[in-house]
Design an enzyme around this catalytic site. Structure first.
Site, PDB file in Angstrom:
ATOM      1  N   LYS A   9       0.828  -1.215   0.000  1.00  0.00           N
ATOM      2  CA  LYS A   9       0.000   0.000   0.000  1.00  0.00           C
ATOM      3  C   LYS A   9       0.865   1.269   0.000  1.00  0.00           C
ATOM      4  CE  LYS A   9      -4.019  -2.090   2.282  1.00  0.00           C
ATOM      5  NZ  LYS A   9      -5.018  -1.907   3.352  1.00  0.00           N
ATOM      6  N   TYR A  49     -12.672  -1.754  -3.641  1.00  0.00           N
ATOM      7  CA  TYR A  49     -13.134  -1.943  -2.261  1.00  0.00           C
ATOM      8  C   TYR A  49     -14.661  -1.850  -2.146  1.00  0.00           C
ATOM      9  CZ  TYR A  49      -8.437  -1.934  -0.195  1.00  0.00           C
ATOM     10  OH  TYR A  49      -7.156  -2.259   0.182  1.00  0.00           O
ATOM     11  N   PHE A  57     -15.402   3.561   7.287  1.00  0.00           N
ATOM     12  CA  PHE A  57     -14.009   3.805   6.893  1.00  0.00           C
ATOM     13  C   PHE A  57     -13.816   3.828   5.377  1.00  0.00           C
ATOM     14  CE2 PHE A  57     -14.363  -0.803   7.755  1.00  0.00           C
ATOM     15  CZ  PHE A  57     -13.918  -1.345   6.554  1.00  0.00           C
ATOM     16  N   ARG A  85      -2.739 -14.660   4.107  1.00  0.00           N
ATOM     17  CA  ARG A  85      -3.457 -14.004   5.219  1.00  0.00           C
ATOM     18  C   ARG A  85      -2.706 -14.224   6.529  1.00  0.00           C
ATOM     19  NH1 ARG A  85      -7.162 -10.307   3.846  1.00  0.00           N
ATOM     20  NH2 ARG A  85      -8.260 -10.658   5.804  1.00  0.00           N
ATOM     21  N   THR A  91      -5.673  -7.145  10.535  1.00  0.00           N
ATOM     22  CA  THR A  91      -5.842  -5.808   9.930  1.00  0.00           C
ATOM     23  C   THR A  91      -5.158  -4.730  10.763  1.00  0.00           C
ATOM     24  OG1 THR A  91      -7.972  -6.523   9.072  1.00  0.00           O
ATOM     25  CG2 THR A  91      -7.588  -4.156   9.140  1.00  0.00           C
ATOM     26  N   ARG A 102       2.293  -7.042   8.894  1.00  0.00           N
ATOM     27  CA  ARG A 102       1.664  -5.846   9.483  1.00  0.00           C
ATOM     28  C   ARG A 102       2.279  -5.523  10.844  1.00  0.00           C
ATOM     29  NH1 ARG A 102      -4.336  -7.267   7.273  1.00  0.00           N
ATOM     30  NH2 ARG A 102      -4.312  -5.940   5.416  1.00  0.00           N
ATOM     31  N   ASN A 112      -2.073   0.182   6.801  1.00  0.00           N
ATOM     32  CA  ASN A 112      -1.587  -1.118   7.274  1.00  0.00           C
ATOM     33  C   ASN A 112      -0.717  -1.888   6.269  1.00  0.00           C
ATOM     34  OD1 ASN A 112      -3.643  -1.877   5.606  1.00  0.00           O
ATOM     35  ND2 ASN A 112      -4.707  -3.185   7.098  1.00  0.00           N
ATOM     36  N   HIS A 115      -2.281  -5.317   1.482  1.00  0.00           N
ATOM     37  CA  HIS A 115      -3.595  -5.944   1.295  1.00  0.00           C
ATOM     38  C   HIS A 115      -3.376  -7.363   0.788  1.00  0.00           C
ATOM     39  CE1 HIS A 115      -7.706  -6.575  -0.198  1.00  0.00           C
ATOM     40  NE2 HIS A 115      -7.113  -7.145  -1.239  1.00  0.00           N
ATOM     41  N   GLU A 126      -9.731 -10.029  -7.836  1.00  0.00           N
ATOM     42  CA  GLU A 126      -8.724  -8.982  -7.599  1.00  0.00           C
ATOM     43  C   GLU A 126      -7.529  -9.124  -8.555  1.00  0.00           C
ATOM     44  OE1 GLU A 126      -7.857  -8.991  -3.390  1.00  0.00           O
ATOM     45  OE2 GLU A 126      -9.884  -8.313  -2.900  1.00  0.00           O
TER      46      GLU A 126
END
Ligand code: CMP
Length: 141
Positions: A9, A49, A57, A85, A91, A102, A112, A115, A126
């Site tokens: 990100k 998203y 948010f 994951r 998150t 993270r 964070n 993704h 995606e």
């Protein structure tokens, strides 16, 4: 082999953590199949998203994800979706397990660092959002 999508990100890219995150992914057993640097438009971020559009948010997330360039990438590994994951962690970095990306590199729940697709179905959607069949085929080993 399974494929999944990750995005380094804008926060992590701007603060010079992209190389360390890529190294962490490779050391965790993922093969990098496709990668690009891009800057999402607001319309693209809203589409990507869309599942979160009714959440409070959502607009801050769109603003953050369009605030600078990011690095979407197609990763491959056995059980890639679940494994990624695990490797990225919760998150919120404050709740993420030690050694996760993270925990190591994220600033906050909002900023964070990375993704990852949360299901096989979303991984397909995606991946197709960022990479064409032609790109994926031409970059295949
Ligand atoms: P990501 O895995 O990219 O998917 C949705 C993103 O929304 C998530 O990471 C967070 O960065 C962001 N976000 C911001 N606030 C929240 C929140 N309260 N709960 C969940 N996700 C949030």
């Amino acid at each position: 082999m399974e494929q999944t999508l990750a995005i380094i990100k804008p926060d992590a890219l701007a603060s010079g953590k992209a190389g360390k995150i890529l190294a962490h992914l490779e050391e965790s057993g993922f093969s990098l199949r496709c990668i690009k640097m891009t800057r999402l438009t607001p319309a693209e971020a809203r589409e990507f998203y869309a599942v979160h559009r009714s959440r409070p948010f959502f607009e801050p997330l769109v603003a953050f994800m369009t605030s600078g360039p990011c690095l979407p990438m197609l990763l491959e590994a056995e059980g890639a979706v679940l494994r990624l994951r695990e490797v990225i962690g919760s998150t919120d970095p404050a709740e993420a397990a030690e050694g996760t990306i993270r925990k190591l590199f994220a600033e906050s729940k909002e900023r964070n660092a990375i993704h990852a697709s949360d299901s096989g179905e979303n991984a397909l959607r995606e991946i197709a959002f960022f990479f064409s069949h032609q790109e994926i085929l031409s970059l295949s080993p």
